[in-house]
Write an enzyme that holds these catalytic residues in place. Sequence first.
Site, PDB file in Angstrom:
ATOM      1  N   ARG A 183      36.720 -39.665 108.591  1.00 61.19           N
ATOM      2  CA  ARG A 183      37.866 -40.251 109.390  1.00 61.19           C
ATOM      3  C   ARG A 183      38.290 -41.603 109.609  1.00 61.19           C
ATOM      4  NH1 ARG A 183      36.173 -39.539 115.908  1.00 61.19           N
ATOM      5  NH2 ARG A 183      34.133 -40.551 115.902  1.00 61.19           N
ATOM      6  N   LEU A 206      60.513 -16.735 115.902  1.00 63.68           N
ATOM      7  CA  LEU A 206      61.411 -17.315 116.949  1.00 63.68           C
ATOM      8  C   LEU A 206      60.691 -18.572 117.560  1.00 63.68           C
ATOM      9  CD1 LEU A 206      62.605 -14.177 118.727  1.00 63.68           C
ATOM     10  CD2 LEU A 206      64.055 -15.949 117.453  1.00 63.68           C
ATOM     11  N   ASP A 232      67.434 -15.669 123.588  1.00 59.23           N
ATOM     12  CA  ASP A 232      66.614 -15.451 124.420  1.00 59.23           C
ATOM     13  C   ASP A 232      65.027 -15.451 124.003  1.00 59.23           C
ATOM     14  OD1 ASP A 232      68.493 -14.601 126.755  1.00 59.23           O
ATOM     15  OD2 ASP A 232      69.084 -13.388 125.546  1.00 59.23           O
ATOM     16  N   GLY A 233      64.923 -14.913 122.653  1.00 61.43           N
ATOM     17  CA  GLY A 233      63.698 -14.681 122.248  1.00 61.43           C
ATOM     18  C   GLY A 233      62.960 -16.126 121.924  1.00 61.43           C
ATOM     19  N   HIS A 248      34.737 -26.492 119.705  1.00 55.01           N
ATOM     20  CA  HIS A 248      35.387 -27.381 118.833  1.00 55.01           C
ATOM     21  C   HIS A 248      34.854 -27.446 117.323  1.00 55.01           C
ATOM     22  CE1 HIS A 248      36.879 -28.289 122.695  1.00 55.01           C
ATOM     23  NE2 HIS A 248      37.403 -29.547 122.213  1.00 55.01           N
ATOM     24  N   ARG A 303      33.652 -36.353 111.552  1.00 52.46           N
ATOM     25  CA  ARG A 303      33.347 -37.246 112.706  1.00 52.46           C
ATOM     26  C   ARG A 303      32.083 -38.045 112.197  1.00 52.46           C
ATOM     27  NH1 ARG A 303      30.669 -35.576 118.518  1.00 52.46           N
ATOM     28  NH2 ARG A 303      31.178 -37.680 119.664  1.00 52.46           N
ATOM     29  N   PHE A 362      41.767 -27.339 116.105  1.00 51.83           N
ATOM     30  CA  PHE A 362      43.083 -26.792 116.480  1.00 51.83           C
ATOM     31  C   PHE A 362      44.118 -26.594 115.510  1.00 51.83           C
ATOM     32  CE2 PHE A 362      41.512 -29.931 120.087  1.00 51.83           C
ATOM     33  CZ  PHE A 362      40.533 -28.587 120.700  1.00 51.83           C
ATOM     34  N   HIS A 412      70.671  -4.950 118.270  1.00 51.08           N
ATOM     35  CA  HIS A 412      70.039  -6.105 117.785  1.00 51.08           C
ATOM     36  C   HIS A 412      69.261  -6.048 116.434  1.00 51.08           C
ATOM     37  CE1 HIS A 412      66.639  -9.098 117.770  1.00 51.08           C
ATOM     38  NE2 HIS A 412      67.310  -9.722 118.951  1.00 51.08           N
ATOM     39  N   HIS A 468      70.649  -7.500 111.396  1.00 52.89           N
ATOM     40  CA  HIS A 468      70.735  -7.864 112.910  1.00 52.89           C
ATOM     41  C   HIS A 468      72.275  -7.930 112.938  1.00 52.89           C
ATOM     42  CE1 HIS A 468      66.493  -8.198 113.877  1.00 52.89           C
ATOM     43  NE2 HIS A 468      66.498  -8.474 112.552  1.00 52.89           N
ATOM     44  N   GLY A 471      63.082 -17.972 111.311  1.00 49.21           N
ATOM     45  CA  GLY A 471      62.807 -16.366 111.615  1.00 49.21           C
ATOM     46  C   GLY A 471      61.777 -16.141 112.737  1.00 49.21           C
ATOM     47  N   ASN A 531      72.602 -13.572 125.450  1.00 48.88           N
ATOM     48  CA  ASN A 531      73.148 -12.337 125.650  1.00 48.88           C
ATOM     49  C   ASN A 531      72.157 -11.441 126.338  1.00 48.88           C
ATOM     50  OD1 ASN A 531      71.062 -11.198 123.804  1.00 48.88           O
ATOM     51  ND2 ASN A 531      72.135 -11.916 121.936  1.00 48.88           N
ATOM     52  N   GLU A 588      50.082 -29.101 120.025  1.00 53.42           N
ATOM     53  CA  GLU A 588      49.875 -29.056 118.637  1.00 53.42           C
ATOM     54  C   GLU A 588      50.941 -28.248 117.723  1.00 53.42           C
ATOM     55  OE1 GLU A 588      45.974 -30.180 119.968  1.00 53.42           O
ATOM     56  OE2 GLU A 588      47.249 -28.650 120.808  1.00 53.42           O
TER      57      GLU A 588
END
Length: 693
Positions: free
Chosen positions: A360, A121, A160-161, A495, A542, A459, A265, A31, A119, A190, A433
């Site tokens: 837990r 973004l 911008d990315g 979940h 849990r 998650f 780019h 680039h 890398g 840019n 997260e």
Amino acid sequence: MSTTVQPIDDLCINTIRTLSIDAVQKANSGHPGMPLGAAPMAYVLWTRHLRHNPTNPKWPDRDRFVLSAGHASMLLYSMLFLTGYDLSMDDIKQFRQWGSRTPGHPEYGLVPGAEVTTGPLGQGVGNAVGLAIAERWLAATFNRPGHEVVSHYTYVMASDGDMMEGVAAEAASIAGQFRLGRLIVLYDANQITLSASADVTFSEDVGARFQAYGWQVEHIDGMDIAAVDAALTKAKAVDDRPSLIVARTHIGYGSPHKHDTFEAHGEPLGVEEVRLTKRALGWPEDKSFYIPDEALAQFRRSVEQGRDLDAQWHRRVDGLRAADPQLADKLRLALAGELPKGWDAALPRFTPADGEMATRDAGQKTIVALAEVIPNLVGGSGDLDPSTRTALKGKGDFESPNFTPPEGAPPTQGMVGGPLGYAGRNIHFGIREHAMAAIATGMALHGGVLPYAATFFTFSDYMRPSIRLAALSKARVIYVWTHDSIGLGQDGPTHQPVEQLASLRAIPDLMLLRPADANETVEAWKIAVAHTEGPVGLVFTRQKLPIFDRSALAPAAGTAQGAYVLADCAAGPPKLILIATGSEVSIALEAHNQLTREGVASRVVSMPCWDLFEAQPQSYKDMVLPPGVKARVSVEAGSPLGWERYVGLEGAIIGLNRFGASAPGEIVMRELGFTAEHIVKVAKSILAGNRPG
């Protein structure tokens, strides 16, 4: 240095530009556009503001620079080479080649001076927030009047990315909430993306968005070095807010046919366009990788300046040691990433008399004990402390000492032992997260802290891109994932994690542990805290589980081998092996007891960690899973993917090829086949030579 533009400034900037485009062209890949446009900003930052030591890239109090726009890696490599890091011209010429120290995107641990792996973004912005949090925590914890041993900035160059990616938005929101004044982002606006002008997809007012997050925002001409210098100076003076410098630049600057176009780019300029670009910049057209002596001398001033800054810091540390030897020793230990002596001496031990306990909950008792002896264990959850059980009681909340709630807002709730400003060890990440995981990576790579990040296991999907980069970076992060299976019950399939175990096991250098009872949980935490070669995921239940009677069963210390014989047949070799993880181990034990009563010689293997087991000598693996015993059944309330390696062609896998259901956990487990009776039925079928369909 004067802010007046001198001929040497233009010479240095064009050196950055031409070195970058030559390397991209030689590789015929890369680039070139951003290095051409952002070179003035890089020059000003690296020669006038960045406090760094090229001869000691790991100097603890250096400023951090993150190239979040990692596709522009040649900009970073040019700066590293020119300012005197251990990167040779040969390395520059080997850009993007096999075995090179200059890969396509910056990689932590491979490139000296690359603070994080970037890398994808947005990731660098998230990592940078973690770097800034670590700096503020260390400063609040170890600085004393007259002895400022932690005081540095985190600089980011983003594109911008980066500004479009959700992880950057999440991280920027947290940074504004925490008022991280030593975080400064140079936004290379840019207005071009890889396939089009940015306005095709991105016409929002980024500055206004960041102002809403609580950032100080400045708009400048990024091609004007005096404006860049002034904006950085102003940003450094703003101590109570992070700063965004929106710098309008021109991608492909100097290229006659690709200036301000997306063609600059994602691909080399081409041999002829490189020649024409050099002509436009007043550069020798027939010279590749040309470095004027005057420019190199200007850049290499960083070497002596860096040594002086490093030496001054060591004198400050010596002053702290003279004033407070104990505090200085804690700082040394933290920066070295070492654990205090006897750190595991007071960890809890459990017996069946303690009653059934969710892993837990055992994890909570363990992390609280660890927090008392490991003073730099710092972390939090995605707004789930009451559920993940990861709050460090009495250790305070990490927050800006200048924080004041909006007028009319109710009193702040959720304090864990009261506010301690930036010295608080509980980080409230909010429901973010992805940013939480990226921030934890940045904290780990900063050094000085041992970060953890917690949420529900399902998650982890939101965290996965950051987890992957943490593994690639071998970052010392601990993930705590609770609500680990269909056994959590009535929250239902949204979940209930099903594919997550298999998915995360597929990530190289991520160690995943799913303990079977409270004592395995303690052992899992011990492994996680001591592991230094990458991230560790702890997967907890849990629902309550039995605490195994270790006087009758094998010690939980077998967890360190990844798999161990928990229960065996009374005499002789087993005819059948039951292999299980987590909550399913107790069910496998029930099945083993039933089989024993029926005269079937069976063995139960608890396998909390595939990675650790695979690292054992073959002799140990053959002892746990004798090759001659072909009748094997694996039991895990998740995807069966991968279990073939342990049960073989003649064994059976009890797993899930479907999503869960909303009902009480014990009913979901029963209806989906996770019962002792079903295991016995499958085992007998295997022994009879029939593989269940």
